[in-house]
Design an enzyme around this catalytic site. Structure first.
Site, PDB file in Angstrom:
ATOM      1  N   LYS A  32      -1.242   0.128  -5.316  1.00 54.55           N
ATOM      2  CA  LYS A  32       0.212  -0.070  -5.407  1.00 54.55           C
ATOM      3  C   LYS A  32       0.600  -1.535  -5.252  1.00 54.55           C
ATOM      4  CE  LYS A  32       1.245   0.888  -0.539  1.00 54.55           C
ATOM      5  NZ  LYS A  32       1.621  -0.495  -0.216  1.00 54.55           N
ATOM      6  N   THR A  33      -0.153  -2.295  -4.435  1.00 59.22           N
ATOM      7  CA  THR A  33       0.167  -3.720  -4.295  1.00 59.22           C
ATOM      8  C   THR A  33      -0.054  -4.442  -5.615  1.00 59.22           C
ATOM      9  OG1 THR A  33      -0.472  -3.656  -1.958  1.00 59.22           O
ATOM     10  CG2 THR A  33      -0.310  -5.817  -2.992  1.00 59.22           C
ATOM     11  N   ASP A 216       8.442  -1.954  -1.504  1.00 57.27           N
ATOM     12  CA  ASP A 216       7.138  -1.407  -1.122  1.00 57.27           C
ATOM     13  C   ASP A 216       7.325  -0.412   0.025  1.00 57.27           C
ATOM     14  OD1 ASP A 216       4.430  -1.032  -0.976  1.00 57.27           O
ATOM     15  OD2 ASP A 216       3.993  -2.922   0.036  1.00 57.27           O
ATOM     16  N   GLU A 217       6.391   0.527   0.172  1.00 56.88           N
ATOM     17  CA  GLU A 217       6.391   1.505   1.276  1.00 56.88           C
ATOM     18  C   GLU A 217       7.757   2.187   1.410  1.00 56.88           C
ATOM     19  OE1 GLU A 217       3.675   2.272   2.471  1.00 56.88           O
ATOM     20  OE2 GLU A 217       2.333   0.565   2.722  1.00 56.88           O
ATOM     21  N   GLN A 247       2.552   9.764   3.162  1.00 53.23           N
ATOM     22  CA  GLN A 247       2.144   8.769   4.150  1.00 53.23           C
ATOM     23  C   GLN A 247       3.309   8.316   5.030  1.00 53.23           C
ATOM     24  OE1 GLN A 247      -0.953   5.803   2.866  1.00 53.23           O
ATOM     25  NE2 GLN A 247      -0.409   6.513   0.822  1.00 53.23           N
ATOM     26  N   ARG A 600      -8.160   6.318   5.146  1.00 54.67           N
ATOM     27  CA  ARG A 600      -8.567   4.941   5.460  1.00 54.67           C
ATOM     28  C   ARG A 600     -10.067   4.754   5.220  1.00 54.67           C
ATOM     29  NH1 ARG A 600      -4.421   3.177   4.291  1.00 54.67           N
ATOM     30  NH2 ARG A 600      -4.038   5.341   3.705  1.00 54.67           N
TER      31      ARG A 600
END
Length: 720
Positions: A32-33, A216-217, A247, A600
């Site tokens: 996504k970044t 973002d997020e 998330q 993770r």
């Protein structure tokens, strides 16, 4: 357009999507970044949008720095003028620029978490409330939640007597902040939303400027942040948000995953794009994660896939108790490192609550195995660092009462509690802040304040006032580091700290580290330095150096990745946490928390639970986490059998037997024996016994007291 060739089809679709509202639902590890940065580069480099008209919002300074670096690599100098930063940093710039419309001055300071609690404690005391019945942390939590819901004190709903108390504290708390020309973290968002909501001309100016807004997020936004975004996107309606409701794990601080649903309702013509290809984990880890999260309702299903292959199966282990769990994972890490399968820094141990780290730390220390602990006392939370920052804040904003009270008698200069009470009372009578009184006494030796106050009090305050006025007069001519050096020299802070102990030397080294950070602001203002250090998060200070295992909570693990992950304490009551049992939404978030932890892991995942746990000093049986029963058997190593429990079928794998990996041992240590430990020094053995093929030794150390160690890991030296 060459950069698009490196993207998968879903990423290309997101980067090149047209205008309007766009919702990108990005699974963990899906890049996504990369999508966000290349979307910005596409807008500026290909569509010709001026950087000045682009706003990109992240949640941490670390993420903002990473994004800025990537965009710079793609665009070079063409990204100048881009607005990129966290919600708080962007709101901070707006508030300073538009302070004329607000009840505070542009040189406001930001109160950190400790400062906020100190203000609440002072208000509780001033209102003669019982701080055992109305605990400051709980009261502050209620105030914070109100601000996240766009509620000022007058809007605070009252349904119970406690609500009435909270409202009274909130009113006084807010007045004290404004009297100090200070904001807390929530205020930065609340006042910006108020400004844009109440001042149409200001709102239109910013909304016209920002043709494209990227976030973002997005799943971590709260109501006030969502409202801010709607205001800023109100003219062009070009808003590009990236997030994953699966998330969303910060409900306790106001985050609302339902903002994803609100987005689709408020922008009915929005495009929804899924990013499902994972570049981080093996397929087995992804299948495990999906098996856990698919049980949550009201979500957009995603089919996560990877080209990395299936990888190793998940290791699910049942241990006798927390100590055996810690011994197992330390032993496993040591074994893998010794076999050169992994580097020490490849490992992460994750847990639900900070309290779970204690036994882990003991096990690592006993084994002489170094580690790093995320969420331990932050650098900026250390006493000496907070002292120096308080001096700088007071010079920048003399109305900052919290900073004044911290440093007015540090180092000691004869200004005690009675003198401070006299000063506060007098300042209130003069309708000035205590800091303004002290500053005026320093600037004007013959001021009327000196005559109005008792002679001894006036003499002490005037001495400090002369220092403060000197620093305040020179602050605009000095760099942040130069001002810091001036203050440290004038108060002889090094002598105060270095009291001949090693601790004193370490404290001075911390001050020098703060000085080094200030040196990076040679061409920037004191305002910028103070704001940046006030908004630093735990992740921003995460030490990327040091090849050692990382211990951290599942909340702190968000955004990180490790080759090997241990998730421990997977028992009902711990994860899911017992406080969540009666709240369906909280239980859904607990499941999301486990999902975040699982995803993770890159190569190997260990899920550990205990048969027994200590509760108020007593051992009691413990059930495995109910979430484990959702994991298909074929994903788990070994041949676990199912066994009925009071909530259904669960995994019951074969317990870890130390004899599998440790040969039987003979007792080496006896009561009265003198030993030495590399970290804890000299000690005497009080007791020793063999348990599960390990010798467990109780030792009283001269410096640290009683410790229980595993002999094979502790590397004890027997002394004559």
């Amino acid at each position: 357009m060459d950069m698009l060739r490196e993207l998968n089809p879903q990423q290309q679709q997101a980067v090149t999507a047209g205008t309007g509202a766009i919702l990108v639902l990005a699974g963990p590890g899906s890049g996504k970044t990369r999508v966000l940065t290349q979307r910005i580069a596409y807008l500026i480099g290909y569509l010709g949008v001026r950087p000045y008209h682009v706003l990109a919002v992240t949640f941490t300074n670390k993420a903002a720095r990473e994004m800025d670096e990537r965009i710079g690599n793609l665009l070079g100098e063409r990204n100048r003028g881009l607005t990129l930063g966290t919600f708080h940093s962007i709101c901070g710039r707006i508030l300073r620029r538009e302070a004329q419309y607000l009840p505070f001055d542009p040189n406001y300071v930001i109160f950190d978490a400790d400062d906020q609690i100190r203000v609440v404690k002072q208000v509780v005391k001033d209102l003669n409330l019982n701080d055992k019945l109305y605990r400051p942390h709980g009261i502050h939590g209620s105030i914070s939640r109100a601000k996240n819901e766009l509620l000022f004190p007058d809007d605070f709903p009252v349904q119970t007597y406690r609500d009435e108390v909270v409202k009274r504290v909130y009113e006084r708390y807010q007045k004290m902040l404004l009297a100090s020309n200070a904001l807390d973290f929530d205020d930065m968002l609340l006042w910006t939303a108020y400004l844009l909501g109440q001042m149409p001309a200001v709102r239109e100016r910013y909304a016209r400027r920002y043709e494209h807004i990227l976030v973002d997020e997005f799943q971590d936004t709260n109501m006030v942040q969502y409202t801010l975004l709607k205001h800023l996107a109100s003219f062009h309606q070009n808003i590009f948000v990236v997030g994953d409701a699966d998330q969303s794990i910060y409900r306790w601080r106001g985050a609302d995953y339902r903002n994803v649903l609100r987005f689709e309702e408020d922008y009915p013509d929005s495009q929804v794009i899924l990013l499902e290809q994972n570049y981080r984990s093996t397929q087995t880890i992804l299948d495990t994660a999906m098996a856990v999260i698919d049980q949550n309702p009201k979500r957009t299903p995603k089919k996560l896939f990877t080209e990395r292959g299936d990888g190793r199966k998940i290791t699910l282990r049942e241990l006798y108790d927390d100590r055996e769990m810690a011994a197992f994972l330390v032993g496993q890490i040591a074994k893998d490192v010794a076999a050169q399968k992994n580097e020490p820094g490849d490992f992460a141990v994750m847990y639900r609550t900070n309290a779970q780290s204690r036994i882990l730390e003991e096990a690592f220390l006993a084994a002489g195995f170094p580690y790093k602990l995320v969420g331990a006392q932050r650098f900026y939370g250390r006493r000496e660092v907070k002292d120096v920052i308080a001096y700088l804040r007071l010079v920048y904003n003399p109305r900052d009462e919290i900073s004044l009270m911290r440093v007015i008698n540090t180092p000691r200069r004869g200004i005690g509690d009675k003198s401070i009470l006299t000063l506060r009372t007098y300042a209130g009578q003069q309708n000035l802040s205590p800091g303004e009184i002290v500053l005026q006494m320093g600037l004007y030796p013959d001021s009327e304040h000196g005559e109005a106050l008792p002679n001894r009090v006036a003499t002490s305050l005037a001495g400090f006032g002369r220092l403060l006025s000197s620093w305040h007069t020179q602050k605009d001519d000095l760099t942040p580091m130069g001002l810091m050096d001036l203050i440290l020299g004038d108060i002889d802070y090094r002598t105060y700290l270095e009291d001949g102990t090693e601790e004193g030397k370490e404290r001075w080294e911390n001050v020098m580290e703060l000085r080094r950070l200030a040196s990076e602001y040679e061409n920037r203002s004191l305002e910028a330095f103070l704001e940046n250090i006030a908004l630093v998060s735990d992740q921003d200070t995460l030490d990327d150096t040091g090849n050692v295992p990382t211990l951290l909570t599942l909340h702190a693990a968000k955004g990180l990745e490790f080759p090997v992950v241990f998730i421990i304490g997977l028992n009902d009551g711990t994860l899911p946490h017992i406080r969540s049992f009666e709240d369906p939404e909280a239980m859904h978030e607990e499941r999301r928390l486990l999902y975040v932890g699982i995803t993770r892991a890159e190569d190997q995942l260990y899920l550990l639970y205990a048969l027994n746990r200590f509760n108020y000093g007593y051992m009691e049986s413990a059930d495995p986490s109910r979430y484990l029963e959702d994991i298909p058997l074929e994903l788990v190593s070994g041949a676990p059998a199912r066994q009925n429990s009071n909530y259904g079928a669960i995994f019951r794998p074969e317990r870890w037997d130390a004899s599998e990996e440790i040969e039987s041992v003979e007792q080496q240590y006896h009561p009265g024996m003198n030993v030495n430990h590399a970290a804890w020094g000299d000690g005497m053995v009080l007791n020793s016994k063999i348990e599960d093929h390990e010798e467990i030794v109780d030792i009283f150390f001269e410096d640290v007291g009683l410790k229980r160690v595993v002999a094979s890991l502790a590397r004890l030296e027997i002394k004559p």
